[in-house]
Design a protein around this motif. Structure first.
Motif, PDB file in Angstrom:
ATOM      1  N   CYS A 171       0.829  -1.212   0.000  1.00 14.97           N
ATOM      2  CA  CYS A 171       0.000   0.000   0.000  1.00 14.97           C
ATOM      3  C   CYS A 171       0.861   1.258   0.000  1.00 14.97           C
ATOM      4  O   CYS A 171       1.980   1.272   0.518  1.00 14.97           O
ATOM      5  CB  CYS A 171      -0.928  -0.002   1.214  1.00 14.97           C
ATOM      6  SG  CYS A 171      -2.236  -1.248   1.136  1.00 14.97           S
ATOM      7  N   HIS A 172       0.310   2.326  -0.557  1.00 14.40           N
ATOM      8  CA  HIS A 172       1.026   3.592  -0.715  1.00 14.40           C
ATOM      9  C   HIS A 172       0.143   4.746  -0.265  1.00 14.40           C
ATOM     10  O   HIS A 172      -1.044   4.798  -0.600  1.00 14.40           O
ATOM     11  CB  HIS A 172       1.417   3.780  -2.190  1.00 14.40           C
ATOM     12  CG  HIS A 172       2.006   5.123  -2.490  1.00 14.40           C
ATOM     13  ND1 HIS A 172       1.660   5.849  -3.605  1.00 14.40           N
ATOM     14  CD2 HIS A 172       2.906   5.884  -1.808  1.00 14.40           C
ATOM     15  CE1 HIS A 172       2.322   6.995  -3.615  1.00 14.40           C
ATOM     16  NE2 HIS A 172       3.081   7.034  -2.534  1.00 14.40           N
ATOM     17  N   VAL A 173       0.737   5.654   0.484  1.00  9.62           N
ATOM     18  CA  VAL A 173       0.038   6.854   0.937  1.00  9.62           C
ATOM     19  C   VAL A 173       0.869   8.078   0.558  1.00  9.62           C
ATOM     20  O   VAL A 173       2.081   8.116   0.795  1.00  9.62           O
ATOM     21  CB  VAL A 173      -0.185   6.827   2.469  1.00  9.62           C
ATOM     22  CG1 VAL A 173      -0.713   8.169   2.963  1.00  9.62           C
ATOM     23  CG2 VAL A 173      -1.154   5.710   2.837  1.00  9.62           C
ATOM     24  N   ASP A 174       0.218   9.072  -0.019  1.00  7.39           N
ATOM     25  CA  ASP A 174       0.827  10.379  -0.298  1.00  7.39           C
ATOM     26  C   ASP A 174      -0.159  11.419   0.201  1.00  7.39           C
ATOM     27  O   ASP A 174      -1.104  11.781  -0.513  1.00  7.39           O
ATOM     28  CB  ASP A 174       1.110  10.530  -1.789  1.00  7.39           C
ATOM     29  CG  ASP A 174       1.875  11.811  -2.099  1.00  7.39           C
ATOM     30  OD1 ASP A 174       2.148  12.603  -1.165  1.00  7.39           O
ATOM     31  OD2 ASP A 174       2.204  12.039  -3.281  1.00  7.39           O
ATOM     32  N   ALA A 175       0.032  11.872   1.447  1.00  2.31           N
ATOM     33  CA  ALA A 175      -1.033  12.635   2.094  1.00  2.31           C
ATOM     34  C   ALA A 175      -0.496  13.515   3.215  1.00  2.31           C
ATOM     35  O   ALA A 175       0.640  13.345   3.686  1.00  2.31           O
ATOM     36  CB  ALA A 175      -2.077  11.673   2.660  1.00  2.31           C
ATOM     37  N   GLU A 176      -1.339  14.431   3.645  1.00  2.96           N
ATOM     38  CA  GLU A 176      -1.140  15.181   4.884  1.00  2.96           C
ATOM     39  C   GLU A 176      -2.136  14.635   5.899  1.00  2.96           C
ATOM     40  O   GLU A 176      -3.354  14.727   5.696  1.00  2.96           O
ATOM     41  CB  GLU A 176      -1.355  16.677   4.659  1.00  2.96           C
ATOM     42  CG  GLU A 176      -0.345  17.300   3.704  1.00  2.96           C
ATOM     43  CD  GLU A 176      -0.586  18.788   3.510  1.00  2.96           C
ATOM     44  OE1 GLU A 176      -1.499  19.337   4.175  1.00  2.96           O
ATOM     45  OE2 GLU A 176       0.121  19.395   2.696  1.00  2.96           O
ATOM     46  N   ILE A 177      -1.607  14.054   6.984  1.00  8.62           N
ATOM     47  CA  ILE A 177      -2.444  13.377   7.975  1.00  8.62           C
ATOM     48  C   ILE A 177      -2.187  14.004   9.338  1.00  8.62           C
ATOM     49  O   ILE A 177      -1.030  14.127   9.761  1.00  8.62           O
ATOM     50  CB  ILE A 177      -2.126  11.868   8.017  1.00  8.62           C
ATOM     51  CG1 ILE A 177      -2.328  11.242   6.639  1.00  8.62           C
ATOM     52  CG2 ILE A 177      -2.997  11.164   9.054  1.00  8.62           C
ATOM     53  CD1 ILE A 177      -1.827   9.814   6.537  1.00  8.62           C
ATOM     54  N   VAL A 178      -3.260  14.375  10.028  1.00 13.48           N
ATOM     55  CA  VAL A 178      -3.127  14.984  11.344  1.00 13.48           C
ATOM     56  C   VAL A 178      -4.219  14.432  12.255  1.00 13.48           C
ATOM     57  O   VAL A 178      -5.339  14.166  11.815  1.00 13.48           O
ATOM     58  CB  VAL A 178      -3.194  16.528  11.260  1.00 13.48           C
ATOM     59  CG1 VAL A 178      -4.520  16.990  10.676  1.00 13.48           C
ATOM     60  CG2 VAL A 178      -2.954  17.167  12.619  1.00 13.48           C
ATOM     61  N   GLY A 179      -3.866  14.215  13.513  1.00 12.43           N
ATOM     62  CA  GLY A 179      -4.833  13.716  14.487  1.00 12.43           C
ATOM     63  C   GLY A 179      -4.387  14.053  15.891  1.00 12.43           C
ATOM     64  O   GLY A 179      -3.365  14.722  16.102  1.00 12.43           O
ATOM     65  N   ARG A 180      -5.116  13.536  16.871  1.00 13.69           N
ATOM     66  CA  ARG A 180      -4.830  13.863  18.271  1.00 13.69           C
ATOM     67  C   ARG A 180      -4.049  12.770  18.994  1.00 13.69           C
ATOM     68  O   ARG A 180      -3.593  12.979  20.114  1.00 13.69           O
ATOM     69  CB  ARG A 180      -6.140  14.154  19.014  1.00 13.69           C
ATOM     70  CG  ARG A 180      -6.865  15.350  18.432  1.00 13.69           C
ATOM     71  CD  ARG A 180      -7.951  15.898  19.336  1.00 13.69           C
ATOM     72  NE  ARG A 180      -8.490  17.116  18.774  1.00 13.69           N
ATOM     73  CZ  ARG A 180      -7.942  18.316  18.865  1.00 13.69           C
ATOM     74  NH1 ARG A 180      -6.798  18.458  19.532  1.00 13.69           N
ATOM     75  NH2 ARG A 180      -8.504  19.368  18.324  1.00 13.69           N
ATOM     76  N   GLY A 181      -3.885  11.623  18.379  1.00  8.70           N
ATOM     77  CA  GLY A 181      -3.114  10.562  19.000  1.00  8.70           C
ATOM     78  C   GLY A 181      -3.222   9.281  18.207  1.00  8.70           C
ATOM     79  O   GLY A 181      -4.232   9.029  17.555  1.00  8.70           O
ATOM     80  N   HIS A 182      -2.149   8.449  18.260  1.00  4.78           N
ATOM     81  CA  HIS A 182      -2.101   7.217  17.471  1.00  4.78           C
ATOM     82  C   HIS A 182      -2.327   7.534  15.992  1.00  4.78           C
ATOM     83  O   HIS A 182      -3.258   7.048  15.352  1.00  4.78           O
ATOM     84  CB  HIS A 182      -3.122   6.198  17.955  1.00  4.78           C
ATOM     85  CG  HIS A 182      -2.925   5.747  19.372  1.00  4.78           C
ATOM     86  ND1 HIS A 182      -3.731   4.797  19.961  1.00  4.78           N
ATOM     87  CD2 HIS A 182      -2.027   6.110  20.316  1.00  4.78           C
ATOM     88  CE1 HIS A 182      -3.338   4.602  21.213  1.00  4.78           C
ATOM     89  NE2 HIS A 182      -2.299   5.384  21.449  1.00  4.78           N
ATOM     90  N   VAL A 183      -1.446   8.358  15.454  1.00  6.34           N
ATOM     91  CA  VAL A 183      -1.555   8.824  14.074  1.00  6.34           C
ATOM     92  C   VAL A 183      -0.416   8.213  13.262  1.00  6.34           C
ATOM     93  O   VAL A 183       0.759   8.400  13.594  1.00  6.34           O
ATOM     94  CB  VAL A 183      -1.500  10.363  13.994  1.00  6.34           C
ATOM     95  CG1 VAL A 183      -1.722  10.835  12.561  1.00  6.34           C
ATOM     96  CG2 VAL A 183      -2.530  10.983  14.930  1.00  6.34           C
ATOM     97  N   GLY A 184      -0.754   7.470  12.203  1.00  4.00           N
ATOM     98  CA  GLY A 184       0.274   6.825  11.400  1.00  4.00           C
ATOM     99  C   GLY A 184       0.037   6.974   9.916  1.00  4.00           C
ATOM    100  O   GLY A 184      -1.104   7.079   9.457  1.00  4.00           O
ATOM    101  N   GLY A 185       1.115   6.948   9.159  1.00  5.32           N
ATOM    102  CA  GLY A 185       0.997   7.080   7.706  1.00  5.32           C
ATOM    103  C   GLY A 185       0.246   5.927   7.061  1.00  5.32           C
ATOM    104  O   GLY A 185      -0.506   6.119   6.114  1.00  5.32           O
ATOM    105  N   ILE A 186       0.433   4.716   7.589  1.00 10.82           N
ATOM    106  CA  ILE A 186      -0.315   3.547   7.105  1.00 10.82           C
ATOM    107  C   ILE A 186      -1.406   3.168   8.095  1.00 10.82           C
ATOM    108  O   ILE A 186      -2.581   3.073   7.732  1.00 10.82           O
ATOM    109  CB  ILE A 186       0.618   2.348   6.858  1.00 10.82           C
ATOM    110  CG1 ILE A 186       1.641   2.682   5.767  1.00 10.82           C
ATOM    111  CG2 ILE A 186      -0.204   1.118   6.461  1.00 10.82           C
ATOM    112  CD1 ILE A 186       1.055   2.908   4.385  1.00 10.82           C
ATOM    113  N   ALA A 187      -1.041   2.912   9.348  1.00  8.90           N
ATOM    114  CA  ALA A 187      -2.004   2.482  10.368  1.00  8.90           C
ATOM    115  C   ALA A 187      -1.907   3.361  11.608  1.00  8.90           C
ATOM    116  O   ALA A 187      -0.802   3.633  12.093  1.00  8.90           O
ATOM    117  CB  ALA A 187      -1.765   1.029  10.754  1.00  8.90           C
TER     118      ALA A 187
END
Length: 222
Positions: A171-187
């Motif tokens: 799997c491939h991710v090309d993104a901007e990801i933001v959260g409050r906790g337990h934040v991962g590019g894949i999982a």
């Protein structure tokens, strides 16, 4: 085009022949409520869907829940070659995935993607492809591109991959990801699941006002 979704369990075969569903408005649920017992959906394109959620739980653009055959691991419940472009998802929800809210019981999502996605959900378990996997579910050769702004347990492919036998691969991710906790590019969270041959481009971050929380390029919390 407003579409309330199909509330009955879907147990058949749907081949989209790469036809495009355009400009759908999905209020508080996906195209299908539950895909079950060796059902198959493939070769489907969805362009510019708008998903407006109000306190929903377990929601995906294609299916809210995908379940295999409880009899054993020979299940063929599969979502394959489904591509969603320019989706816009907002409101409040827990357990959200761009393709499926949850997949379980040996079911699979393969060769599918979200592109130019905007997902803004402050709830828990927000994934680019799937919200939550369980009971030897499999995600293979999927891709996510866009932005995810979520709460706790946020992942570019899957938010919660905690069950033994769950596999995310190629799997491939090309993104901007933001959260409050337990934040991962894949999982966002990976407990007893497995991950193979995945890579991430872009950024993975915590909200600036998050005082505690974990973040990782591939996995937010292991």
């Amino acid at each position: 085009i407003p579409f309330a979704g199909l509330t009955a369990n879907f147990t058949g075969v749907l081949r989209g022949n790469e036809h495009i569903f355009g400009n759908l408005l999905l209020p508080n649920g996906g195209l299908f409520k539950t895909i079950y017992s060796d059902a198959q959906i493939s070769d489907l394109w969805i362009d510019r869907p708008s998903v407006l959620l109000n306190g929903a739980s377990e929601v995906g653009i294609v299916a809210d829940a995908v379940m295999g055959n409880p009899a054993g691991n020979d299940s063929t419940t599969t979502l394959r070659n489904i591509h969603i472009t320019y989706p816009n998802v907002s409101g409040t929800a827990d357990i959200f995935g761009g393709i499926a809210g949850s997949i379980s019981l040996f079911s699979r999502v393969e060769g599918s993607s979200l592109r130019n996605a905007e997902i803004n959900l402050p709830g828990t378990e927000v994934g680019g492809i799937v919200g939550k996997t369980s009971t030897s579910a499999n995600i293979n050769a999927c891709a996510f591109g866009g932005t995810i702004n979520g709460g706790l347990q946020v992942g570019g492919i899957v938010a919660d991959q905690s069950a033994e036998g769950d596999v995310v691969s190629n799997c491939h991710v090309d993104a901007e990801i933001v959260g409050r906790g337990h934040v991962g590019g894949i999982a966002g969270f990976c407990g007893r699941g497995k991950m193979n041959n995945c890579f991430v481009e872009g950024s993975v971050m915590l909200h600036t006002d998050s005082k505690e929380g974990s973040v990782g390029g591939l996995i937010g919390y292991l």
